[in-house]
Design an enzyme around this catalytic site. Structure first.
Site, short mmCIF file in Angstrom:
data_model
loop_
_atom_site.label_atom_id
_atom_site.label_comp_id
_atom_site.label_asym_id
_atom_site.label_seq_id
_atom_site.Cartn_x
_atom_site.Cartn_y
_atom_site.Cartn_z
CG HIS A 1 20.06 20.78 66.06
ND1 HIS A 1 21.24 21.19 65.48
CD2 HIS A 1 19.68 19.67 65.37
CE1 HIS A 1 21.57 20.37 64.50
NE2 HIS A 1 20.62 19.43 64.41
CG HIS B 1 15.05 12.92 62.28
ND1 HIS B 1 15.48 13.37 63.51
CD2 HIS B 1 16.09 13.12 61.42
CE1 HIS B 1 16.72 13.83 63.40
NE2 HIS B 1 17.11 13.69 62.16
#
Length: 418
Positions: free
Chosen positions: A242, A393
């Site tokens: 993150h 992703h």
């Protein structure tokens, strides 16, 4: 490298095609690319699949448009709560919810999927985008806090006394896409407020580690999930991936603010533009660099083995040492955009190093897609994740190095296609 990126993106989309589920929409794929019937139909999986097939349509991948339409059908039908509005987090084959709470994380992906489908000119996409905007504005956006509420009950009567950075991070990504799909810069203003709260204030104060968990009044909860540190969505400590993902998003936000401030946009105007003044935020790129440096310094080969650890504690010591595929994908993407905005060679070197790592350890040439989790010795593992349900992703890691920093992915591909 461009030829490899294009081929890898198309390989990922071919694998994702196997997620077509006879129950409707898209199901959960196992390691071999087979449907896992024990899993319900997840909203986040279906929204991400709709997004990636929308990108595939914009790349002129045969069949991708029809698969995007399949995702739109599931989002407007099977997964939608027709009584109270919004979307169920997961449903069974009969459309009965297996989880009744409604989450900002999931709804952010619906907004992203709808925005991408609008750019791909798919039928029904504008209607879904309007619905997603209405739900987010009515239930999730907290204008006083400048951030998203995390979850509600089914009838929108009781919000959970928890606030999370993860949902808000994906909110930033979705808001950037919505700004391009609608021409409404209010979404950039909201994305900036989220970034300011969670990075400009909280991550800066925490030594550029992103605090993930908060009480309802936005008081940080640093010990949250200490007893369940390997949770896939709410783990304990700082999540290395993150930090990298936020780094990338701050660069995109900075570029989007600059683009919209000059009026040099090419939005579809799906819902009609509403003018909200936006201005440059000089702190964004320096903060992106600081987040990147902290995540790489504490996460890459932190235990002496190659790869990024999943989480670290508040002293930067590894907690969960498993290696997640999405972290490497976000590291690649962050390095690519930081190289583009700074020109510093170190980002290019990291980019090449991490693609090499992915090719050696994560790309599964035999079964398809990427291994979603490895143990510290680079062996496939299933401690945090099972199977291979997600190409989002990895696919984006094949696209971001080839596109400008703004507008968002789908808008950039649509403009290039035109």
């Amino acid at each position: 490298m461009t030829a490899f990126l294009d081929a890898e993106g198309r390989r990922l989309l071919r694998f994702a095609e196997q997620a077509v589920d006879p129950r409707g929409g898209f199901g959960w794929l196992d390691d071999d690319g087979r449907l896992d019937a024990s899993q319900p139909l997840h909203l986040w999986v279906n929204a991400r699949m709709t997004h990636v097939f929308g990108l595939g349509e914009l790349l002129d991948v045969p069949g991708a448009g029809a698969l995007c339409d399949r995702g739109l059908e599931a989002l407007t039908g099977l997964l939608h709560d027709d009584e109270h509005g919004g979307w169920w987090s997961a449903v069974d084959a009969d459309g009965k919810p297996t989880q009744t709470r409604k989450s900002a994380y999931d709804h952010a992906f619906v907004l992203l999927a709808a925005s991408t489908a609008v750019q791909a000119a798919r039928p029904g996409a504008k209607t879904l985008l309007r619905q997603a905007i209405d739900v987010i504005e009515q239930h999730f956006w907290d204008d006083d806090a400048g951030a998203l509420v995390d979850t509600w009950d089914a009838a929108w009567s009781a919000p959970e006394p928890y606030r999370g950075a993860n949902a808000n991070m994906h909110g930033v990504e979705a808001f950037l896409a919505a700004a391009d799909a609608t021409g409404d810069t209010v979404w950039l203003a909201r994305a900036t407020r989220i970034a300011d709260r969670l990075v400009g204030r909280e991550a800066r104060a925490a030594g550029w580690r992103v605090p993930e968990h908060y009480a309802a009044d936005w008081t940080p909860q640093p010990d949250y999930a200490r007893d369940s540190p390997a949770d896939p969505f709410r783990p304990y400590g700082a999540t290395i991936g993150h930090g990298l993902e936020w780094s990338r998003l701050l660069v995109h936000l900075d570029a989007a603010l600059a683009l919209h401030a000059t009026g040099a946009t090419d939005a579809t105007g799906a819902t009609g533009a509403v003018t909200t003044e936006v201005a440059a935020e000089p702190w964004l790129v320096p903060a992106a660099c600081a987040l990147f440096d902290t995540a790489v310094g504490e996460g890459w080969a932190a235990d002496g083995n190659p790869g990024f650890v999943y989480t670290v504690d508040w002293d930067g010591v590894p907690v969960v040492r498993q290696r997640m595929h999405w972290v490497v994908a976000e590291a690649i993407s962050a390095a690519a955009v930081l190289y583009q905005v700074t020109g510093e060679a170190r980002y290019r070197e990291h980019y090449e190093e991490w693609w090499q790592y992915a090719r050696e350890h994560l790309l599964d040439d035999a079964r398809g897609s990427w291994w979603h989790e490895l143990d510290p010795d680079q062996r496939p593992a299933h401690t945090v994740w099972s199977g291979k349900p997600d190409v989002y992703h990895a696919l984006q890691a094949t696209l971001l190095p080839r596109l400008p920093l703004a507008p968002s992915l789908a808008a950039a591909l649509a403009a290039r296609r035109r």
